[in-house]
Write a protein that holds these residues in place. Sequence first.
Motif, PDB file in Angstrom:
ATOM      1  N   ARG A  53       0.765  -1.005   0.106  1.00  0.00           N
ATOM      2  CA  ARG A  53      -0.112  -0.073   0.165  1.00  0.00           C
ATOM      3  C   ARG A  53       0.753   1.295   0.010  1.00  0.00           C
ATOM      4  O   ARG A  53       1.717   1.404   0.520  1.00  0.00           O
ATOM      5  N   THR A  54       0.557   2.381  -0.903  1.00  0.00           N
ATOM      6  CA  THR A  54       1.182   3.481  -0.805  1.00  0.00           C
ATOM      7  C   THR A  54       0.193   4.239  -0.036  1.00  0.00           C
ATOM      8  O   THR A  54      -0.814   4.390  -0.075  1.00  0.00           O
ATOM      9  N   TYR A  55       0.818   5.336   0.853  1.00  0.00           N
ATOM     10  CA  TYR A  55       0.268   6.181   1.694  1.00  0.00           C
ATOM     11  C   TYR A  55       0.196   7.700   1.286  1.00  0.00           C
ATOM     12  O   TYR A  55      -0.140   8.194   0.162  1.00  0.00           O
ATOM     13  N   GLY A  56       1.059   8.312   2.221  1.00  0.00           N
ATOM     14  CA  GLY A  56       1.133  10.041   2.043  1.00  0.00           C
ATOM     15  C   GLY A  56       1.954  10.202   0.692  1.00  0.00           C
ATOM     16  O   GLY A  56       2.571   9.363   0.259  1.00  0.00           O
ATOM     17  N   ILE A  57       1.659  11.421   0.239  1.00  0.00           N
ATOM     18  CA  ILE A  57       2.467  11.887  -0.844  1.00  0.00           C
ATOM     19  C   ILE A  57       2.724  13.417  -0.711  1.00  0.00           C
ATOM     20  O   ILE A  57       1.736  14.236  -0.432  1.00  0.00           O
ATOM     21  N   ALA A  58       3.769  13.834  -1.263  1.00  0.00           N
ATOM     22  CA  ALA A  58       4.040  15.396  -1.063  1.00  0.00           C
ATOM     23  C   ALA A  58       5.081  15.747  -2.197  1.00  0.00           C
ATOM     24  O   ALA A  58       5.518  14.804  -2.986  1.00  0.00           O
ATOM     25  N   ILE A  59       5.348  17.064  -2.550  1.00  0.00           N
ATOM     26  CA  ILE A  59       6.232  17.357  -3.369  1.00  0.00           C
ATOM     27  C   ILE A  59       7.259  18.305  -2.746  1.00  0.00           C
ATOM     28  O   ILE A  59       7.010  18.956  -1.724  1.00  0.00           O
ATOM     29  N   THR A  60       8.569  17.871  -3.354  1.00  0.00           N
ATOM     30  CA  THR A  60       9.752  18.776  -2.833  1.00  0.00           C
ATOM     31  C   THR A  60      10.049  19.954  -3.892  1.00  0.00           C
ATOM     32  O   THR A  60      10.029  19.499  -5.071  1.00  0.00           O
ATOM     33  N   TYR A  61      10.327  21.065  -3.327  1.00  0.00           N
ATOM     34  CA  TYR A  61      10.638  22.062  -4.405  1.00  0.00           C
ATOM     35  C   TYR A  61      12.190  22.469  -4.016  1.00  0.00           C
ATOM     36  O   TYR A  61      12.592  22.543  -3.028  1.00  0.00           O
ATOM     37  N   PRO A  62      12.870  22.826  -5.214  1.00  0.00           N
ATOM     38  CA  PRO A  62      14.103  23.208  -4.987  1.00  0.00           C
ATOM     39  C   PRO A  62      14.228  24.483  -4.203  1.00  0.00           C
ATOM     40  O   PRO A  62      15.338  24.862  -3.480  1.00  0.00           O
ATOM     41  N   GLN A  63      13.245  25.567  -4.342  1.00  0.00           N
ATOM     42  CA  GLN A  63      13.081  26.538  -3.458  1.00  0.00           C
ATOM     43  C   GLN A  63      11.775  26.960  -3.288  1.00  0.00           C
ATOM     44  O   GLN A  63      10.669  26.571  -4.074  1.00  0.00           O
ATOM     45  N   CYS A  64      11.569  27.713  -2.290  1.00  0.00           N
ATOM     46  CA  CYS A  64      10.112  27.977  -1.843  1.00  0.00           C
ATOM     47  C   CYS A  64       9.401  28.943  -2.930  1.00  0.00           C
ATOM     48  O   CYS A  64       9.984  29.816  -3.633  1.00  0.00           O
ATOM     49  N   PRO A  65       8.130  28.697  -3.088  1.00  0.00           N
ATOM     50  CA  PRO A  65       7.387  29.695  -3.787  1.00  0.00           C
ATOM     51  C   PRO A  65       7.445  31.119  -3.302  1.00  0.00           C
ATOM     52  O   PRO A  65       7.401  30.996  -1.970  1.00  0.00           O
ATOM     53  N   ALA A  66       7.301  32.033  -4.049  1.00  0.00           N
ATOM     54  CA  ALA A  66       7.475  33.344  -3.717  1.00  0.00           C
ATOM     55  C   ALA A  66       6.330  33.656  -2.780  1.00  0.00           C
ATOM     56  O   ALA A  66       5.225  33.252  -3.034  1.00  0.00           O
ATOM     57  N   GLY A  67       6.315  34.634  -1.791  1.00  0.00           N
ATOM     58  CA  GLY A  67       5.341  35.014  -0.805  1.00  0.00           C
ATOM     59  C   GLY A  67       5.662  35.130   0.551  1.00  0.00           C
ATOM     60  O   GLY A  67       6.388  34.504   0.998  1.00  0.00           O
ATOM     61  N   VAL A  68       4.777  35.903   1.227  1.00  0.00           N
ATOM     62  CA  VAL A  68       5.035  36.195   2.610  1.00  0.00           C
ATOM     63  C   VAL A  68       3.544  36.415   3.220  1.00  0.00           C
ATOM     64  O   VAL A  68       2.688  36.450   2.537  1.00  0.00           O
ATOM     65  N   ASN A  69       3.500  36.146   4.607  1.00  0.00           N
ATOM     66  CA  ASN A  69       2.273  36.452   5.043  1.00  0.00           C
ATOM     67  C   ASN A  69       2.707  37.108   6.372  1.00  0.00           C
ATOM     68  O   ASN A  69       3.781  37.566   6.762  1.00  0.00           O
ATOM     69  N   TYR A  70       1.672  37.596   7.338  1.00  0.00           N
ATOM     70  CA  TYR A  70       1.442  38.348   8.233  1.00  0.00           C
ATOM     71  C   TYR A  70       2.406  37.796   9.476  1.00  0.00           C
ATOM     72  O   TYR A  70       3.146  38.494  10.315  1.00  0.00           O
ATOM     73  N   CYS A  71       2.967  36.366   9.590  1.00  0.00           N
ATOM     74  CA  CYS A  71       3.687  35.854  10.423  1.00  0.00           C
ATOM     75  C   CYS A  71       5.257  35.634   9.993  1.00  0.00           C
ATOM     76  O   CYS A  71       5.985  35.132  10.744  1.00  0.00           O
ATOM     77  N   SER A  72       5.406  36.051   8.605  1.00  0.00           N
ATOM     78  CA  SER A  72       6.775  35.671   8.202  1.00  0.00           C
ATOM     79  C   SER A  72       7.786  36.462   8.799  1.00  0.00           C
ATOM     80  O   SER A  72       9.075  35.882   8.816  1.00  0.00           O
ATOM     81  N   ARG A  73       7.483  37.753   9.382  1.00  0.00           N
ATOM     82  CA  ARG A  73       8.955  38.258   9.851  1.00  0.00           C
ATOM     83  C   ARG A  73       8.585  38.586  11.428  1.00  0.00           C
ATOM     84  O   ARG A  73       7.517  38.690  11.803  1.00  0.00           O
ATOM     85  N   ASP A  74       9.501  38.241  12.024  1.00  0.00           N
ATOM     86  CA  ASP A  74       9.674  38.345  13.362  1.00  0.00           C
ATOM     87  C   ASP A  74       8.324  37.776  14.120  1.00  0.00           C
ATOM     88  O   ASP A  74       8.003  38.448  15.275  1.00  0.00           O
ATOM     89  N   ASN A  75       8.037  36.742  13.536  1.00  0.00           N
ATOM     90  CA  ASN A  75       6.981  36.020  14.296  1.00  0.00           C
ATOM     91  C   ASN A  75       5.669  36.607  14.392  1.00  0.00           C
ATOM     92  O   ASN A  75       4.796  36.486  15.294  1.00  0.00           O
ATOM     93  N   GLY A  76       5.521  37.900  13.555  1.00  0.00           N
ATOM     94  CA  GLY A  76       4.235  38.873  13.794  1.00  0.00           C
ATOM     95  C   GLY A  76       4.386  39.588  15.164  1.00  0.00           C
ATOM     96  O   GLY A  76       3.544  40.011  15.559  1.00  0.00           O
ATOM     97  N   GLY A  77       5.730  39.493  15.528  1.00  0.00           N
ATOM     98  CA  GLY A  77       5.477  40.168  17.029  1.00  0.00           C
ATOM     99  C   GLY A  77       5.000  39.386  17.928  1.00  0.00           C
ATOM    100  O   GLY A  77       4.975  39.853  19.360  1.00  0.00           O
ATOM    101  N   CYS A  78       4.605  37.970  17.940  1.00  0.00           N
ATOM    102  CA  CYS A  78       4.079  37.375  18.934  1.00  0.00           C
ATOM    103  C   CYS A  78       5.213  36.750  19.878  1.00  0.00           C
ATOM    104  O   CYS A  78       6.066  36.343  19.632  1.00  0.00           O
ATOM    105  N   SER A  79       4.727  36.378  21.184  1.00  0.00           N
ATOM    106  CA  SER A  79       5.690  35.773  21.993  1.00  0.00           C
ATOM    107  C   SER A  79       5.793  34.006  21.660  1.00  0.00           C
ATOM    108  O   SER A  79       6.719  33.651  21.985  1.00  0.00           O
ATOM    109  N   HIS A  80       4.614  33.627  21.251  1.00  0.00           N
ATOM    110  CA  HIS A  80       4.652  32.201  20.976  1.00  0.00           C
ATOM    111  C   HIS A  80       3.911  31.815  19.638  1.00  0.00           C
ATOM    112  O   HIS A  80       4.772  32.055  18.768  1.00  0.00           O
ATOM    113  N   LEU A  81       2.840  31.437  19.506  1.00  0.00           N
ATOM    114  CA  LEU A  81       2.388  31.045  18.206  1.00  0.00           C
ATOM    115  C   LEU A  81       1.941  32.114  17.370  1.00  0.00           C
ATOM    116  O   LEU A  81       0.898  32.782  17.896  1.00  0.00           O
ATOM    117  N   CYS A  82       2.129  32.314  16.415  1.00  0.00           N
ATOM    118  CA  CYS A  82       1.665  33.551  15.205  1.00  0.00           C
ATOM    119  C   CYS A  82       0.979  32.586  14.262  1.00  0.00           C
ATOM    120  O   CYS A  82       1.573  31.864  13.485  1.00  0.00           O
TER     121      CYS A  82
END
Length: 1189
Positions: free
Chosen positions: A1134-1163
């Motif tokens: 049986r074959t189970y999980g499947i994923a793609i590996t990228y040589p480099q990450c797709p371009a883009g950022v979100n609000y937690c990308s820099r400095d953990n969004g300023g959060c002390s723990h989970l952003c």
Amino acid sequence: IMALARSVGLLALLVSVQGLTREQLFDYGIRVGDKILDSGTDSVRELELEQTLFFFKGKFDKVYVNTNGFISLAEPTGESEYLGKMPASFGMIAAFLGDLDTTDGAGYVYFRQDKSPDVLQRVAEHISQAFPSDDEIEPTHAIIVTWENVAPQGERGPGGEYRNTFQVVVANMESASYAILLYPEENMQFGSTLIDDEDQPVEVGFNEGKVPGWFSWGSTQGTYYRITEDSEESINALAQETNSGRPGVWVYEIGTSPLFTSITPGEVTEVTEVTEVTEVTSVETVVESLVPEPSVPWIRHHEDLLTSEAPYEPLATSPEPFGESSTPDEPQHRYRYVQPQQPQNPQVLIIDEDELNVDVFSYNYETCSSNKHKCSVFADCRDYADGYCCHCKPGYYGNGKDCIAEGKPQRMNGKVSGRIYVGDSPSPVEFSNNDLHSYVVTNDGRAYIAISSIPSSIGPSLQPLPALGEAIGWAFALQQPDYRNGFSIIGGVFTRQAEVVFQPGNERLTIRQEFSGIDEHDHLLISTELDGRIPEVPQGATVQIEPYREIYQYSSSLITSSSRRDYTVNMPDGSVRTHSYLWTQSIKFQSCPHEEVLSAVPASQQLSVDQIFVMYDSGNQLIRFAMSNKIGSIHSGIPEQNPCFTGRHGCDTNAVCRPAQGKDFSCECASGFTGDGRVCYDVDECSESPQICGPFSVCSNQPGSFRCECVEGFTFAGDGRTCVETERPVDHCQRGTHDCDAPERSRCSYTGDSSYICSCLPGFSGDGRACQGNQTHIKYRSNKTACERHREAAQASSSSGGFFFRPRPAVGQYVPSCDAYGAYEPLQCHASAGQCWCVDSSGLEIPGSRAQPGSRPMCIDHSVAPPLIGPTPKADISPLTPGANLLFSQSGKIDHIPLDGNRMIKDEAKTVLHVPGKVVIAVAFDCVEQMIFWSDITQPSISRATLQGGETSLLISTDLGCPEGIAIDHMSRNMYWTDSILDRIEVSRLDGSQRRVLFDDDLINPRPIIADPAYGYLYWSDWNRDGPKIERSGLDGSDRTVLVQDGLGLPNALTFDPQSRRLCWADAGTRKVECIDPFSRLRRKLTEGIQYPFAIVSYGRNLYYTDWRRDAVVAMDRHDGMEVEEFLPQRRSRTYGIAITYPQCPAGVNYCSRDNGGCSHLCLPRPGGFTCRCPDARDGSCVEQDQNF
């Protein structure tokens, strides 16, 4: 020459009607629900009977099917005890007893029980013909066993020199049983096998076996009724003679109740009269007998295979039984075998066809009673004097084998292959399975054709060739009064060959097309092969094709046409050039031989084609054609003005136009649609008639029709409609038929279907089939496990307490199944209730996994390998190939397949991560640190390892039940996972710290989970059988909503494509792949009919999914849903999980990308903002807050 060919063909017919052919056997094979005997030289399989079988004086409820050409009434002994030593000690129906072999993969033994009316009717016909004086032949049950292409054991030749195909049918009635033996003449190529290094003839007969002696003192050998003798003549005659009126068919009454006297053979020993050729114009008359010469010797002398034995006498149809005193009278035979003369020089036999006055008798099984399942479900079967034909029902048209609703649009799919040279180019352009799609609006004759993946080097030059799709236009052309289009005459199975000769350069192109009928999706299938050279049309040029007419000439099996076509090329510089080509084509088909199909069709019809549109789309590499087609008279006259014949009627595309007087007409929705004809809606037959498909089947609605599919574990019987139980997978580990080492040294682990793996126990080393002991001390388990205690308690609950009997469970009580190591089997069943469900390692039922009676859920094995004693082996990590790769998991390892664009580089696939003793389910990838994440369910945990080498890291190993899905937010550096036992979704940092439960309510069986970090969304599905759904929320858990709830079965696999913004899933219940726009909620079905998907991922133009049934990774085009590639791992499990590996990450950022969004723990991001959240285990320093932007 044609007269000679026809005459020889007629003589061949005269000979062939005497012998049985393979096609006249009872239907057999997987498609009719047969089981297959394991390959081997002495394989045996028990078959529990659904009705009692009477054999001699006994009654039997089970039989055993054996490779060596027999059915036994008791479990047979080893072949050394009966081959060459008959009579055997056990009861036997010997159809062709010898040392036979199916190990080379070319031979098979099929068997089944059958109660279908068609089969029983045909059985009754056989018996009635053999016993014409019996008037109450009403079989209610049949056993059909077919030995196909079996070889004699011990001989091997190129491709297998000698092969036999034969069949036995045992028919059971209320108080009697019959055996029907069938030997197709052309498929019986040997009559002896090697036994103890000596060539011994096969044996045919009925052996009673050992029977009790007088007053039950001991046992004696019962009757052995032998049909053949130890001679070549006797065995040859099996296919030449008969006791049922048909050579090669033998019928015997083999048992009766309450009184039995003896085996009774059929009474019709003569073949029905055949009139021989009366006048032959030839140098020499050579026809003396209609019995053909055997093609190869049956008794094979190994020193001299080609014998020159004397002519044989007929087989005694009522041979002397072993142990019986009386001998039936010898029958009188009306023909004898004449040894053909071998002329010194070849002679030509010339026969005047008009002088042949032959009344040929054909004992014909081709009747509707046994063949109506070969007709379309929208057709009626009609019997004729010499056979049957299929006729489409009112409201449908076609040849009866293929029928489609009048007025319904028709789709076509196919592939284009071959090579074409363009202009003076020395190198061809290769076509390799390019997709061809077509759509025809049948009520106005408009056809659309598109071929994909056409490079610009040839695309413009294909524009003058709408001829590639002309057969499609002709097949569904708008019919003028009293004229018929191609499909209405010959259906959808035909071969077309066309030749195009361009002027003035004389370039030639050959087009070969195979139309192979309507598939299960109601699409007409086409295969196209191109070969030749075409003139070059420069890039940027357009082509205009003038309307044309072409005359089609019709005969019984051939349709031909030819014409001249003119076309204009508009050059990029504005100049115009006019060219032409000559066109010829032939269409070959097979019509029903029992009626004059073309009697109502004019010998010549004219196809008129106009409104021709051609275009090459360089951006999408597509060549497109469109045209309007009408079929009518070859004579010029006043054109029909009724809108139904011009196509300008305004009816719905799913409606048929009904002409009336003058220009009046009406619109009528096609069968399977409803409405006023101007607007038509599909009828959902599955909802309106839930029982339309019958027991053990599911109904799938389609536009204008529906399709029935058998549920898991069932397949269609010979009638094509009834679902019968298929052969269930064999657990060789439980049965003890594996080849692993002794249980004190190795373990056999069942991996699904009929597969298993062997592994050495702790303290031993080897491949599992041979294990060597180490010098370390091994601690063995002595105490009973929870499963064993549970099982023992259930068995003892109704025990009488006596020591003479083993405990047995009370009727209706559930008893758990434990494996060889005392663990709960992941699949548990309650025999009395007829239900099965999945359990976790503690034996607790996994909610939502309980299946309906008659089907089984597919459960994940939580204990494929035993717990390891001593230090855990180090995971073995191999570097990935540069570029994008597919990762997929199997038990104990993760493999990778490099990708070249959208193509899998299969020969470079290898294992990237070994994790011995684990069951790896989920796989995910972090493109920032190039790390692979996976979950294990044997000892529930989540781990990761860097693909550049180094140690693996155990991230989470506590408070886990069954982590089945992992999602990575590489921008926020967070990890999400589902737990199908604890029924919750959690989040943590990528190192496993700061765990927090996002959801722990309204979840039953969550599995796949997907993160969209760029937009802040989280997607997951729950395959709860009682309420499957696909949901979405923010990555912080906010705004939870159900996206899809209707039309789901087991949505196991989920993926999100950030480029198209489409969420796609594969459903193991509905067997579909579908996509939805999460924002507009527009939903689209890509394909259906897949097997059992587990996980899916999107990359480029493809979707890649793992499939449990196929043990494969499958690639499909996410635009048209067509399967494009398959990868089968070297180790099939049986074959189970499947994923793609990228040589480099797709371009883009979100609000937690820099400095953990300023959060002390989970952003945790969300659409339009982010949320600072604390882990569940708080330390007092955490601050929670929301930020909106």
